[in-house]
Write an enzyme that holds these catalytic residues in place. Structure first.
Site, PDB file in Angstrom:
ATOM      1  N   ASP A   2      66.411  80.612 -43.781  1.00 41.20           N
ATOM      2  CA  ASP A   2      64.884  80.505 -43.219  1.00 41.20           C
ATOM      3  C   ASP A   2      63.951  80.359 -44.089  1.00 41.20           C
ATOM      4  O   ASP A   2      64.024  80.615 -45.546  1.00 41.20           O
ATOM      5  CB  ASP A   2      64.774  81.896 -42.711  1.00 41.20           C
ATOM      6  CG  ASP A   2      63.529  82.094 -41.685  1.00 41.20           C
ATOM      7  OD1 ASP A   2      63.218  81.158 -41.119  1.00 41.20           O
ATOM      8  OD2 ASP A   2      63.328  83.446 -41.522  1.00 41.20           O
ATOM      9  N   HIS A  19      62.221  70.952 -44.687  1.00 40.91           N
ATOM     10  CA  HIS A  19      63.611  70.976 -44.063  1.00 40.91           C
ATOM     11  C   HIS A  19      64.271  69.969 -44.911  1.00 40.91           C
ATOM     12  O   HIS A  19      65.574  70.175 -45.299  1.00 40.91           O
ATOM     13  CB  HIS A  19      63.522  70.437 -42.563  1.00 40.91           C
ATOM     14  CG  HIS A  19      62.865  71.296 -41.680  1.00 40.91           C
ATOM     15  ND1 HIS A  19      63.070  72.794 -41.498  1.00 40.91           N
ATOM     16  CD2 HIS A  19      61.785  71.263 -40.726  1.00 40.91           C
ATOM     17  CE1 HIS A  19      62.253  73.474 -40.653  1.00 40.91           C
ATOM     18  NE2 HIS A  19      61.793  72.358 -40.028  1.00 40.91           N
ATOM     19  N   LEU A 113      87.128  75.431 -48.956  1.00 41.07           N
ATOM     20  CA  LEU A 113      85.924  76.188 -48.239  1.00 41.07           C
ATOM     21  C   LEU A 113      85.895  75.649 -47.005  1.00 41.07           C
ATOM     22  O   LEU A 113      85.617  74.612 -46.675  1.00 41.07           O
ATOM     23  CB  LEU A 113      84.622  75.874 -49.103  1.00 41.07           C
ATOM     24  CG  LEU A 113      83.392  76.339 -48.509  1.00 41.07           C
ATOM     25  CD1 LEU A 113      83.550  78.114 -48.521  1.00 41.07           C
ATOM     26  CD2 LEU A 113      82.226  75.895 -49.689  1.00 41.07           C
TER      27      LEU A 113
HETATM   28  C1  IPE Z   1      64.465  77.256 -41.402  1.00 38.17           C
HETATM   29  O1  IPE Z   1      62.964  77.244 -41.606  1.00 38.17           O
HETATM   30  C2  IPE Z   1      65.052  75.975 -40.691  1.00 38.17           C
HETATM   31  C3  IPE Z   1      65.422  76.097 -39.275  1.00 38.17           C
HETATM   32  C4  IPE Z   1      65.266  76.597 -38.397  1.00 38.17           C
HETATM   33  C5  IPE Z   1      66.317  74.794 -39.101  1.00 38.17           C
HETATM   34  P1  IPE Z   1      61.821  77.596 -40.616  1.00 38.17           P
HETATM   35  O2  IPE Z   1      61.647  76.185 -39.850  1.00 38.17           O
HETATM   36  O3  IPE Z   1      62.265  78.559 -39.772  1.00 38.17           O
HETATM   37  O4  IPE Z   1      60.676  77.750 -41.742  1.00 38.17           O
HETATM   38  P2  IPE Z   1      59.737  78.954 -41.483  1.00 38.17           P
HETATM   39  O5  IPE Z   1      60.286  80.272 -40.956  1.00 38.17           O
HETATM   40  O6  IPE Z   1      58.755  78.539 -40.439  1.00 38.17           O
HETATM   41  O7  IPE Z   1      59.070  79.221 -42.743  1.00 38.17           O
HETATM   42 MG    MG Z   2      62.051  80.815 -39.782  1.00 36.50          MG
END
Ligand code: IPE
Ligand code: MG
Length: 222
Positions: A2, A19, A113
């Site tokens: 997250d 991402h 793993l």
């Molecule tokens: C996690 O980061 C990525 C996925 C859901 C794949 P977020 O996209 O949730 O990032 P925030 O929470 O908005 O900062």
């Molecule tokens: Mg998030």
């Protein structure tokens, strides 16, 4: 995993950049597991609820998934990583499914793993899918209603072949389960760190495992 979006926002960059960097942190995380001798790693890559995000963001995430698998499969194979996946995979775009199946096939014989990618995953959905199978087995006489207990039920989950997680790590300081492995986390130890996911390193993995080793697990006993 997250905090990709917030990580990017803090730097004035588009979420997609977060991402992209987040995908690199996966490599760090896996390396941490390999260093420590962790045998199972489940990565919550895309939840069922993530489909609600804007179309471009969903496309970015699906594109990254394909790219990640394409770029890292050989390396994972060399390092003894076996790729597996859970979730309603049949609902994913065809090309993603193919890339995923390719990675699973290529790494099938590895044992060091097991990395399980949770994609289009929902913990509640998994339990519902399991219940449907249980009902079908009861109807067909393969299972007696009276036999059903937690041990039998877990055999119907996507994760039936693997142990329940010992440790759940969540980044960005969040304290939520967010529909992740709901059945399986019954006795899982939680570890939350403030960092956003793109900043996660193998050292963080070590710190998390170290914290875990200091916990006393009693499973409801004394
Ligand atoms: C996690 O980061 C990525 C996925 C859901 C794949 P977020 O996209 O949730 O990032 P925030 O929470 O908005 O900062
Ligand atoms: Mg998030």
């Amino acid at each position: 995993m997250d905090g990709n979006g917030r990580w990017a926002k803090e730097r004035g960059w588009p979420r997609s950049r977060g991402h992209f960097e987040g995908a690199k942190a996966v490599r760090e995380c896996m390396q941490g597991c390999l260093d420590l001798g962790v045998e199972f790693l489940t990565l919550y890559a895309f939840s069922k609820d993530n489909w609600q995000r804007p179309k471009e963001e969903v496309e970015t995430l699906m594109g990254l998934l394909k790219r990640f698998l394409k770029e890292y499969t050989r390396e994972m194979k060399q390092h003894g990583v076996r790729v597996q996946a859970i979730g309603r995979l049949w609902e994913l775009p065809k090309d993603c499914q193919e890339q995923l199946q390719g990675a699973i096939r290529t790494t099938a014989h590895n044992t060091r793993l097991t990395t399980i990618l949770a994609i289009n995953y929902s913990g509640r959905g998994e339990i519902i899918d399991a219940i449907k199978q249980v009902l079908a087995d009861v109807e067909d006489g393969r299972l007696q209603k009276e036999q059903l207990d937690p041990e039998i039920f877990q055999r119907y989950l996507y994760t039936s072949r693997w142990p329940d997680p010992d440790l759940l790590i969540r980044t960005s300081g969040e304290m939520r389960v967010s529909d992740f492995l709901l059945w399986q986390v019954s006795y899982t130890e939680f570890f939350s760190l403030q960092k956003y996911w793109p900043d996660f390193t193998r050292e963080d993995m070590r710190l998390a495992v170290e914290a875990y080793m200091k916990r006393q697990r009693r499973y409801g006993g004394v």
